[in-house]
Structures are given as C-alpha cells and as structure tokens.
Motif scaffolding. Structure first.
Motif, mmCIF file in Angstrom:
data_model
loop_
_atom_site.group_PDB
_atom_site.id
_atom_site.type_symbol
_atom_site.label_atom_id
_atom_site.label_comp_id
_atom_site.label_asym_id
_atom_site.label_seq_id
_atom_site.Cartn_x
_atom_site.Cartn_y
_atom_site.Cartn_z
ATOM 1 N N UNK A 1 0.872 -1.177 0.000
ATOM 2 C CA UNK A 1 0.000 0.000 0.000
ATOM 3 C C UNK A 1 0.902 1.217 0.000
ATOM 4 N N UNK A 2 0.694 2.064 -0.968
ATOM 5 C CA UNK A 2 1.445 3.309 -1.070
ATOM 6 C C UNK A 2 0.419 4.414 -1.301
ATOM 7 N N UNK A 3 0.176 5.192 -0.266
ATOM 8 C CA UNK A 3 -0.852 6.228 -0.356
ATOM 9 C C UNK A 3 -0.486 7.271 -1.400
ATOM 10 N N UNK A 4 -1.509 7.809 -2.056
ATOM 11 C CA UNK A 4 -1.286 8.850 -3.054
ATOM 12 C C UNK A 4 -0.583 10.039 -2.417
ATOM 13 N N UNK A 5 0.340 10.591 -3.138
ATOM 14 C CA UNK A 5 1.065 11.770 -2.667
ATOM 15 C C UNK A 5 0.384 13.032 -3.193
ATOM 16 N N UNK A 6 0.712 14.140 -2.593
ATOM 17 C CA UNK A 6 0.182 15.437 -3.017
ATOM 18 C C UNK A 6 1.346 16.318 -3.433
ATOM 19 N N UNK A 7 1.235 16.929 -4.594
ATOM 20 C CA UNK A 7 2.237 17.881 -5.058
ATOM 21 C C UNK A 7 1.945 19.214 -4.375
ATOM 22 N N UNK A 8 2.682 19.500 -3.308
ATOM 23 C CA UNK A 8 2.404 20.703 -2.520
ATOM 24 C C UNK A 8 2.829 21.995 -3.211
ATOM 25 N N UNK A 9 3.557 21.878 -4.317
ATOM 26 C CA UNK A 9 3.829 23.085 -5.114
ATOM 27 C C UNK A 9 2.618 23.417 -5.970
ATOM 28 N N UNK A 10 1.939 22.391 -6.427
ATOM 29 C CA UNK A 10 0.773 22.574 -7.296
ATOM 30 C C UNK A 10 -0.497 22.847 -6.487
ATOM 31 N N UNK A 11 -0.673 22.135 -5.391
ATOM 32 C CA UNK A 11 -1.871 22.270 -4.567
ATOM 33 C C UNK A 11 -1.522 23.022 -3.286
ATOM 34 N N UNK A 12 -1.841 24.296 -3.268
ATOM 35 C CA UNK A 12 -1.550 25.162 -2.138
ATOM 36 C C UNK A 12 -2.789 25.283 -1.246
ATOM 37 N N UNK A 13 -2.583 25.528 0.048
ATOM 38 C CA UNK A 13 -3.746 25.757 0.912
ATOM 39 C C UNK A 13 -4.556 26.951 0.423
ATOM 40 N N UNK A 14 -5.856 26.851 0.581
ATOM 41 C CA UNK A 14 -6.746 27.941 0.195
ATOM 42 C C UNK A 14 -6.929 28.919 1.342
ATOM 43 N N UNK A 15 -7.912 29.791 1.201
ATOM 44 C CA UNK A 15 -8.176 30.760 2.266
ATOM 45 C C UNK A 15 -8.727 30.053 3.504
ATOM 46 N N UNK A 16 -8.770 30.725 4.641
ATOM 47 C CA UNK A 16 -9.337 30.111 5.851
ATOM 48 C C UNK A 16 -10.772 29.656 5.591
ATOM 49 N N UNK A 17 -11.130 28.526 6.170
ATOM 50 C CA UNK A 17 -12.470 27.984 5.970
ATOM 51 C C UNK A 17 -13.474 28.682 6.882
ATOM 52 N N UNK A 18 -14.711 28.839 6.412
ATOM 53 C CA UNK A 18 -15.741 29.434 7.271
ATOM 54 C C UNK A 18 -16.164 28.442 8.361
ATOM 55 N N UNK A 19 -16.843 28.937 9.382
ATOM 56 C CA UNK A 19 -17.325 28.070 10.456
ATOM 57 C C UNK A 19 -18.297 27.029 9.913
#
Length: 174
Positions: free
Chosen positions: A101-119
């Motif tokens: 089992x090899x979990x999918x990786x995330x390209x953190x250069x391509x997928x950046x955090x978005x704005x803060x989430x609402x409540x």
C-alpha cells in the motif's frame, strides 16, 4: 511514458522533457522496469517486454481497468489505499508478499492551501466517477444549505487543473 492516448497530462509530462509515446513500438532503448497503471496498457507493455520486471499500481476499487493482470514479471502490486489492497487480494488473488500500500502523494507546489475555511461550509465540490453517490451528496448538502457542484467523468465535466478551482470550495468530496 507509454499511453494509449495522449492528452493534457502527456503534454505536461513532455514539457518536463520526458518522452511520451502512443504506440509501444515507439519505445526504444533498454527498459529497466515497467511501472504500470491500467490493465490494457500494462498488459501491452509487459507482453512487449516479458523479461522486464514490472510493478502494477491500482487506483480504484471498482474500475475494470484497475483489475490487475497476472503476469510472472509483475514483482509487486501496489494499491493506493487499504480498500484497493483488499480488492487486489480478494478478487484477484494477489499474494500478500507481493502486495504493498502506497498512499497517493500530493504535489504541494501545485496544490496550495486555500483561504481560511468558514465556520459552516457554503460551497462544496464533488468528484463523480460514477452516478451512485451523486443523489446522496446532493441531499446531504441541500439539507445543510450547502451549494454543491459536481465534476468528473460521470457528469461529463473533467477539470484539467483542479488546483485552479479547489480554493473556491469549503468542502470537497472525492
């Protein structure tokens, strides 16, 4: 890279100076290992190079093209999560010694955090490979007054650059 049809991902790979071919006969030179996805392409490559060790990666629990071909040259079968690993063992008889089992990786250069989430989430995005879960997600979101958009092959709307839209959503079903 050998693929049966070249699209945007092939162009992305080519832009990194990696050759992409759509016919196995176009592959030249020595092959050290076959890193295979999807049964038809994997079988074609393995039949063309039967003495080359291979690794088969399965991404999906239900898709027919992720049912692994059983060739002696496949040294390991890799699942992207425990559920897919269970499929490989139960449905295809892959031996535990050959299963990883090899979990999918995330390209953190391509997928950046978005704005803060609402409540409370207001907008949701749901990826749909099949139609089975669309109504449930639609009802759950409606009951909570969350607007939901659907993308994916089941609804005929493929997003080539998901990183460009994800930040616009508070909740994502994948």
């Amino acid at each position: 890279v050998y693929t049966q049809s070249a699209g945007q991902i092939a162009e992305e790979i080519r832009s990194e100076s990696i050759p992409v071919v759509t016919s196995i006969s176009e592959v030249s030179g020595d092959i050290d290992i076959i890193h295979a996805h999807h049964t038809p392409v994997a079988a074609t490559a393995i039949c063309r190079y039967p003495d080359v060790p291979a690794v088969f990666v399965a991404h999906d629990f239900v898709a027919w093209h992720d049912s692994p071909p059983l060739f002696p040259s496949i040294r390991y079968y890799v699942a992207v999560d425990a559920t897919v690993a269970e499929r490989l063992a139960a449905e295809s008889g892959v031996e535990p010694a050959q299963l990883r089992v090899l979990l999918n990786a995330v390209d953190t250069r391509r997928f950046q955090p978005g704005p803060p989430l609402p409540a409370k989430p207001h907008r949701a995005l749901a990826y749909a490979k099949n139609l089975g879960h669309i109504d449930v997600i639609r009802r759950a979101c409606s009951a909570r007054r969350i607007a939901v958009d659907f993308v994916g092959s089941a609804v005929g709307k493929i997003i080539e650059a998901p990183e460009s839209v994800l930040a616009g959503y508070d909740l994502v079903f994948a």
